[in-house]
Design a protein around this motif. Structure first.
Motif, PDB file in Angstrom:
ATOM      1  N   ILE A  74      -3.152  -2.800  -5.862  1.00  0.00           N
ATOM      2  CA  ILE A  74      -3.964  -1.959  -5.022  1.00  0.00           C
ATOM      3  C   ILE A  74      -5.496  -2.175  -5.907  1.00  0.00           C
ATOM      4  O   ILE A  74      -6.645  -2.587  -5.106  1.00  0.00           O
ATOM      5  CB  ILE A  74      -4.061  -0.349  -5.424  1.00  0.00           C
ATOM      6  CG1 ILE A  74      -2.562   0.109  -4.629  1.00  0.00           C
ATOM      7  CG2 ILE A  74      -5.203   0.286  -4.614  1.00  0.00           C
ATOM      8  CD1 ILE A  74      -2.451  -0.294  -3.184  1.00  0.00           C
ATOM      9  N   GLN A 126       0.727  -1.244   0.054  1.00  0.00           N
ATOM     10  CA  GLN A 126       0.132  -0.038  -0.241  1.00  0.00           C
ATOM     11  C   GLN A 126       0.924   1.114  -0.080  1.00  0.00           C
ATOM     12  O   GLN A 126       1.620   1.393   0.791  1.00  0.00           O
ATOM     13  CB  GLN A 126      -0.932  -0.076   1.311  1.00  0.00           C
ATOM     14  CG  GLN A 126      -1.666  -1.148   1.491  1.00  0.00           C
ATOM     15  CD  GLN A 126      -2.464  -1.094   2.544  1.00  0.00           C
ATOM     16  OE1 GLN A 126      -2.599  -0.030   3.254  1.00  0.00           O
ATOM     17  NE2 GLN A 126      -2.820  -2.355   3.334  1.00  0.00           N
ATOM     18  N   GLY A 127       0.574   2.081  -0.956  1.00  0.00           N
ATOM     19  CA  GLY A 127       1.071   3.321  -0.811  1.00  0.00           C
ATOM     20  C   GLY A 127       2.555   3.633  -1.498  1.00  0.00           C
ATOM     21  O   GLY A 127       3.099   4.787  -1.680  1.00  0.00           O
ATOM     22  N   ALA A 148      -8.711   9.685  -3.995  1.00  0.00           N
ATOM     23  CA  ALA A 148      -9.180   8.939  -3.057  1.00  0.00           C
ATOM     24  C   ALA A 148     -10.133   9.615  -2.066  1.00  0.00           C
ATOM     25  O   ALA A 148     -11.043   9.004  -1.711  1.00  0.00           O
ATOM     26  CB  ALA A 148      -7.921   8.664  -2.083  1.00  0.00           C
ATOM     27  N   ILE A 159      -4.050   6.157   0.891  1.00  0.00           N
ATOM     28  CA  ILE A 159      -4.265   4.858   0.248  1.00  0.00           C
ATOM     29  C   ILE A 159      -5.348   4.134   1.150  1.00  0.00           C
ATOM     30  O   ILE A 159      -6.403   3.569   0.566  1.00  0.00           O
ATOM     31  CB  ILE A 159      -3.213   3.989   0.288  1.00  0.00           C
ATOM     32  CG1 ILE A 159      -1.888   4.264  -0.645  1.00  0.00           C
ATOM     33  CG2 ILE A 159      -3.381   2.461   0.098  1.00  0.00           C
ATOM     34  CD1 ILE A 159      -2.516   4.407  -2.190  1.00  0.00           C
ATOM     35  N   ALA A 201      -3.109   4.569  -8.792  1.00  0.00           N
ATOM     36  CA  ALA A 201      -2.167   4.174  -7.604  1.00  0.00           C
ATOM     37  C   ALA A 201      -1.379   3.250  -8.195  1.00  0.00           C
ATOM     38  O   ALA A 201      -0.158   3.226  -7.860  1.00  0.00           O
ATOM     39  CB  ALA A 201      -3.001   3.638  -6.427  1.00  0.00           C
TER      40      ALA A 201
END
Length: 405
Positions: A80, A3-4, A331, A256, A321
């Protein structure tokens, strides 16, 4: 990809992802739901750590638990976009223990990309065990006076030799009751603003660390508590991501996480729609199923349309993403749109069910309560609109530098 992370990823190949998705749904529908029914477990059951661990381990046995993490950290390197699909599947099942499947109860989903910011020593002590379902963590940012305005954090960490002494009060911390450690955001330099916030890994067994303030939200779930820190001594080696980088670490996680809340909401909304379709075709009034009435058909049509729009937004943002692009605005747009429309879907499901749907703990009644919360959780709809609006202004000023002066 975790994530991220700010890099592109394609995730699992189509065939392997289909196999993983099949295993997730098999666990949900053929093991978890029958188990819950047999044991009378509901979303409002107060689950103890031992009960959660059983399902963490079962998910791990199947190769599901920790699948969101990068391959180099023992995961499957999901994109993602793929993770959004699995999260929607999990909540769409309406299983009370759905959060155990992917590790949302303090496991890999709580870790996410942060594992890439940890030292080898920190990973060995905290994150690898959490990825294996052996330990659990939580993320402690919110305080009585710091929610959406994270800059108002008051928890202090003062250096004392090779350690830091932490004092503070963290509020509404999800999964804190069953966590072995917390990622605690603290002020280490009061004069440095955002650059004065540092993240610490704090063991829950540390003297001065205790859980208080059991809150029962409108969903009836036993998920949030306070963390009180009184002169908690933490070694400097437990600083996560570097001194003064806590705020940046938290914000990267939040962007995220906001997106990843959306498939959870959509899963609930999809469940509500399915319940409404089934009920309206079984409920007979005036010698025919109420699904034959145009008024009901229009509500179902609006529900399906809202869910399709939400699904499209979520996966468009996830694709961005996965290309390594910034999704702060996307987001927020997803969060406000999905939260508000999913709640409207639940509201229509109640309307279609009539008195039955208003009965305490009926499935659509519970989903209605749960979805109402998401208009506040992980940043309220108003905060999301603020973020979107600022993004619009920033884009305009960049395109019109002379007029913006």
């Amino acid at each position: 990809m975790s994530q991220g992370l700010n890099r592109a990823t394609s995730g699992l190949e189509t065939g392997k992802f289909a196999e993983l998705r099949s295993k997730v749904n098999d666990l949900l529908y053929n093991e978890m739901l029958p188990f819950e029914k047999e044991n009378g477990l509901t979303h409002e059951t107060r689950f103890e750590r031992e009960q959660l661990e059983e399902w963490w381990k079962r998910s791990r046995e199947l190769g599901i638990y920790g699948c969101n993490l990068p391959e180099q950290f023992g995961g499957l390197g999901l994109s993602i976009d793929q993770l959004c699909t699995l999260k929607e599947d999990a909540t769409r099942s309406n299983a009370a223990l759905y959060g155990c499947v992917l590790g949302e109860n303090g496991g890999p989903m709580r870790i996410g990309y942060i594992i890439t910011q940890a030292t080898d020593e920190q990973n060995e002590e905290f994150f690898y065990p959490a990825a294996r379902g052996e330990r659990a963590g939580c993320f402690a940012l919110s305080e009585p006076n710091a929610g959406s305005d994270a800059a108002r954090i008051e928890t202090r960490a003062v250096k004392d030799g090779d350690d830091y002494i932490i004092n503070g009060h963290k509020r509404f911390i999800t999964a804190s009751r069953t966590a072995d450690f917390a990622i605690v955001m603290c002020v280490t330099d009061p004069d440095a603003g955002y650059d004065g916030v540092t993240a610490f890994l704090v063991d829950a067994k540390s003297p001065g660390y205790r859980i208080e303030g059991h809150y029962l939200p409108m969903s009836g779930q036993h998920i949030d508590n306070d963390i009180i820190l009184e002169n908690v001594r933490v070694p400097a080696r437990n600083i996560l991501g570097g001194l003064g980088r806590g705020f940046k670490l938290g914000m990267e996680r939040i962007n995220i996480n906001r997106l990843l809340q959306c498939p959870t909401m959509l899963g609930h909304a999809q469940f509500a729609l399915e319940q409404a379709v089934d009920y309206s075709n079984r409920r007979v009034q005036f010698k025919q199923p109420i699904a034959n009435f145009q008024a009901i058909q229009h509500m179902l049509a609006d529900m399906k349309t809202a869910n399709f729009a939400a699904h499209s937004m979520i996966h468009a943002a996830a694709a961005k993403a996965d290309r390594g692009e910034n999704i702060r605005t996307e987001a927020s747009m997803c969060k406000v749109f999905v939260a508000e429309n999913a709640f409207q879907v639940a509201d229509k499901a109640i309307q279609i069910h009539g008195a039955t749907g208003m009965t305490k703990n009926h499935p659509v009644e519970w989903v209605f309560r749960r979805l109402r919360m998401f208009r506040v959780l992980t940043g309220s709809s108003e905060i999301q609109r603020n973020t979107i609006g600022k993004g619009i202004q920033k884009t305009w000023k960049k395109a019109n530098p002379e007029a913006a002066q």
